[in-house]
Design a protein around this motif. Structure first.
Motif, PDB file in Angstrom:
ATOM      1  N   PRO A 145      89.226  71.425  12.679  1.00 52.97           N
ATOM      2  CA  PRO A 145      89.610  72.656  11.973  1.00 52.97           C
ATOM      3  C   PRO A 145      91.113  72.662  11.679  1.00 52.97           C
ATOM      4  O   PRO A 145      91.900  71.987  12.351  1.00 52.97           O
ATOM      5  CB  PRO A 145      89.237  73.766  12.967  1.00 52.97           C
ATOM      6  CG  PRO A 145      88.329  73.131  13.960  1.00 52.97           C
ATOM      7  CD  PRO A 145      88.735  71.691  14.036  1.00 52.97           C
ATOM      8  N   THR A 154      78.129  68.776   6.577  1.00 49.42           N
ATOM      9  CA  THR A 154      79.210  69.657   6.161  1.00 49.42           C
ATOM     10  C   THR A 154      80.182  68.909   5.261  1.00 49.42           C
ATOM     11  O   THR A 154      80.398  67.703   5.428  1.00 49.42           O
ATOM     12  CB  THR A 154      79.981  70.212   7.369  1.00 49.42           C
ATOM     13  OG1 THR A 154      81.053  71.041   6.905  1.00 49.42           O
ATOM     14  CG2 THR A 154      80.574  69.104   8.222  1.00 49.42           C
ATOM     15  N   SER A 162      83.292  70.387   4.871  1.00 49.68           N
ATOM     16  CA  SER A 162      84.379  71.338   5.127  1.00 49.68           C
ATOM     17  C   SER A 162      85.739  70.795   4.712  1.00 49.68           C
ATOM     18  O   SER A 162      86.589  71.543   4.215  1.00 49.68           O
ATOM     19  CB  SER A 162      84.399  71.703   6.620  1.00 49.68           C
ATOM     20  OG  SER A 162      84.565  70.542   7.424  1.00 49.68           O
ATOM     21  N   THR A 163      85.953  69.505   4.905  1.00 50.59           N
ATOM     22  CA  THR A 163      87.251  68.947   4.522  1.00 50.59           C
ATOM     23  C   THR A 163      87.445  68.971   3.011  1.00 50.59           C
ATOM     24  O   THR A 163      88.529  69.318   2.522  1.00 50.59           O
ATOM     25  CB  THR A 163      87.384  67.504   5.047  1.00 50.59           C
ATOM     26  OG1 THR A 163      87.500  67.550   6.473  1.00 50.59           O
ATOM     27  CG2 THR A 163      88.617  66.828   4.481  1.00 50.59           C
ATOM     28  N   GLY A 184      86.113  71.075   1.006  1.00 48.67           N
ATOM     29  CA  GLY A 184      86.361  72.477   0.672  1.00 48.67           C
ATOM     30  C   GLY A 184      87.780  72.891   0.992  1.00 48.67           C
ATOM     31  O   GLY A 184      88.420  73.614   0.219  1.00 48.67           O
ATOM     32  N   LEU A 185      88.300  72.428   2.145  1.00 48.81           N
ATOM     33  CA  LEU A 185      89.669  72.754   2.526  1.00 48.81           C
ATOM     34  C   LEU A 185      90.668  72.212   1.511  1.00 48.81           C
ATOM     35  O   LEU A 185      91.573  72.934   1.067  1.00 48.81           O
ATOM     36  CB  LEU A 185      89.966  72.184   3.912  1.00 48.81           C
ATOM     37  CG  LEU A 185      91.426  72.270   4.369  1.00 48.81           C
ATOM     38  CD1 LEU A 185      91.839  73.716   4.571  1.00 48.81           C
ATOM     39  CD2 LEU A 185      91.638  71.462   5.645  1.00 48.81           C
TER      40      LEU A 185
END
Length: 569
Positions: free
Chosen positions: A40, A194, A196-197, A199-200
């Motif tokens: 995160p 996921t 997520s990275t 998206g970040l």
């Protein structure tokens, strides 16, 4: 395609003792890359379940390394290594920014902070330690780049040796992860993939573009000046020539009234201030405003208050200066006031002071302080206020005074904590040297988060005790005093909150001025804002103050509830 996958996998087995080690190294590299992608960007979300997923980016990388032609494989390998290093650096920068400012890092807006971080490190840790910390950060960045290249290199070599197995496993995971939510929509636990990275990084790219576009919107906002149509002889006429003192208290945020770590100590001090206001025959009202920043960048809070604009980043601040936006300083200049800034934290040339139009800027070199600094804090608040009185308030002058004053004793590292002394003994400040030698070092304090919070509380206690003494013993004339926090402290103090509210108090000998300002700003009587008080942005302050102080008594927002005066009327 089948021939391509066959290659190394169909060669005869060799009794190579290194093969088990190579497989373990490959697994370790893949897991390390996965951990980096799942990491995160906010420490508050750093928990074991954050890593209980499979990053899609890793599966795509493995498939790409397996199927692309050999001539392109090095490009993918080094491109992936570079991207992995960038991802890790951005996430670590975000973590630091969340801790300090409760928001992600934005290189467009935050690059200028490197100088401020350096100054804080030198003031807190000393020059040698600051240099050491800088070297450590550089080594960390280099290590991340080297490690990223190593991990992707190991993965690329392993995939080359085991192409069929790598593609089969990665493809199966992608297929299962894609189909499982459709087959079992109620089973959220099976949604293990996921991105997520990705998206970040997409959010960061969007944020950078929005930061540049924001300047256009800011220019439109800056063209609307709330004082432009007010005649010079009407502007601030309600004040009757009273001095106006705007005190910004460092890190004085709503947390000191809401957080049980601080409220039991701070609320009684505000009650004591209430009593002092009453004893002096003064009147007070309080509320909250929302600062554009948290944890640092005090000048953005100052600018938002003075300019009547939402100045939440350095680009807006620079644009405000370049566009020559009118501020409260210009308003008071037009009204015939002498305008000064008392900035004890400014230790070098400050061209912004000239750009903002002060008649005089008192920075650290010309405040005449001869005592020792309190680590980063150049001088205690009591000396700052004594210097304000000596140079301006109690000096012979033929103009009323508007003074913006930064009170910095509650700035990190919060050690040592000054003590209030007899005002008659302040002198050139050398008397404070003994206090500056007291207490623990910053290194000792910051080794224990609980001790850091205690020291912060003590610094706010000092700031309020000093203001109480100043009001009781130094303000005997006609005035309007505004006490305002610049921003909430960092998360190590506030905990995991995005709240950016700061207390604000208005005190004066004139009950009607306090009542009208309270009505215009939605404040209530006394020195303690109600728990359910709703905060508006700092940017509303200038417009409402100018309108109220340039209008006949009782005509601005007349009849708003909760504006009774404190003390005799």
């Amino acid at each position: 395609m089948a021939d391509r996958f066959r290659s190394d996998n169909e060669k005869p087995m060799r009794s190579d003792r290194r093969r088990p080690f190579g497989i373990l190294l490959l697994i370790a590299a893949v897991l390390a890359i996965a951990a980096a992608l799942l990491l995160p960007n906010d420490r508050s979300r750093l928990a074991a379940d954050a890593f209980a997923a499979v990053p899609i980016e890793l599966l795509v990388l493995i498939i790409a390394l397996a199927v692309v032609p050999g001539v392109l494989r090095p490009l993918i390998r080094w491109g992936a290594a570079l991207l992995l290093a960038i991802v890790l650096i951005v996430k670590l920068a975000d973590m630091a920014a969340f801790e300090a400012m409760a928001r992600p890092f934005n290189p467009v807006l935050d690059a200028h902070l490197l100088n401020a971080v350096w100054d804080l490190a030198v003031g807190t840790l000393g020059h040698a330690a600051a240099v050491g910390l800088t070297i450590a950060v550089v080594l960390l960045l280099v290590s991340i780049i080297v490690l990223s290249g190593f991990l992707v290199g190991i993965t690329a070599s392993g995939v080359k040796r085991h192409r069929l197995a790598a593609v089969s496993v990665a493809g199966a995971l992608l297929l299962i992860g894609w189909q499982m939510p459709k087959l079992y929509p109620a089973s959220q636990g099976l949604h293990f993939l996921t991105a997520s990275t990705s998206g970040l990084m997409q959010r960061h790219a969007t944020s950078l573009a929005a930061s540049l576009k924001d300047l256009e919107e800011f220019d439109r906002e800056a063209s609307n000046d709330p004082a432009a149509d007010i005649a010079d002889d009407v502007l601030m006429s309600r004040l009757g020539g009273r001095d106006v003192l705007l005190f910004f208290v460092e890190s004085y945020g709503r947390t000191v009234l809401d957080n049980p770590l601080y409220a039991p100590s701070i609320r009684p001090l505000l009650e004591q201030l209430d009593q002092t206001v009453d004893d002096q025959g003064l009147h007070a009202a309080s509320g909250f405003l929302t600062s554009p920043v948290s944890g640092g960048q005090s000048w953005l809070g100052h600018a938002s208050t003075l300019a009547g604009l939402w100045v939440d980043n350095q680009r807006r601040y620079n644009s405000m200066l370049v566009k020559n936006r009118q501020t409260l300083i210009d308003d008071f200049n037009r009204a015939g006031y002498r305008t000064v800034a008392v900035m004890p934290a400014i230790t070098m040339a400050w061209p912004e002071g000239t750009a903002l139009g002060y008649d005089m800027v008192y920075d650290e070199p010309n405040l005449g302080y001869e005592g020792l600094p309190f680590n980063w804090v150049t001088m205690p608040d009591q000396y700052t206020l004594a210097a304000l009185d000596r140079f301006e308030r109690l000096a012979d002058r033929d103009q009323p005074l508007f003074a913006e004053v930064a009170l910095i004793s509650s700035h990190a590292p919060w050690t040592p904590i000054p003590r209030v002394i007899d005002w008659a003994t302040v002198g050139d400040g050398s008397i404070f040297s003994e206090q500056a030698r007291d207490g623990a070092t910053p290194q000792e304090v910051w080794a224990d988060p609980e001790r850091v919070r205690t020291q912060f509380r003590l610094s706010i206690e000092y700031a309020l005790a000093n203001l109480d003494s100043y009001i009781a013993e130094r303000l005997a004339d006609e005035f309007v005093l505004i006490i305002l926090g610049d921003h909430q402290p960092a998360r190590i103090i506030t905990g995991e909150t995005d709240n950016r509210d700061v207390p604000i108090h208005i005190i004066s000998d004139d009950a009607q001025i306090v009542s009208d300002l309270a009505a215009a700003l939605g404040f209530t009587a006394g020195m303690t804002p109600p728990d359910d008080a709703v905060a508006e942005r700092m940017s509303v302050f200038r417009g409402r103050v100018v309108e109220t102080l340039s209008s006949p008594p009782g005509t601005v927002n007349d009849g708003v509830a909760g504006t009774r005066s404190v003390g005799p009327t």
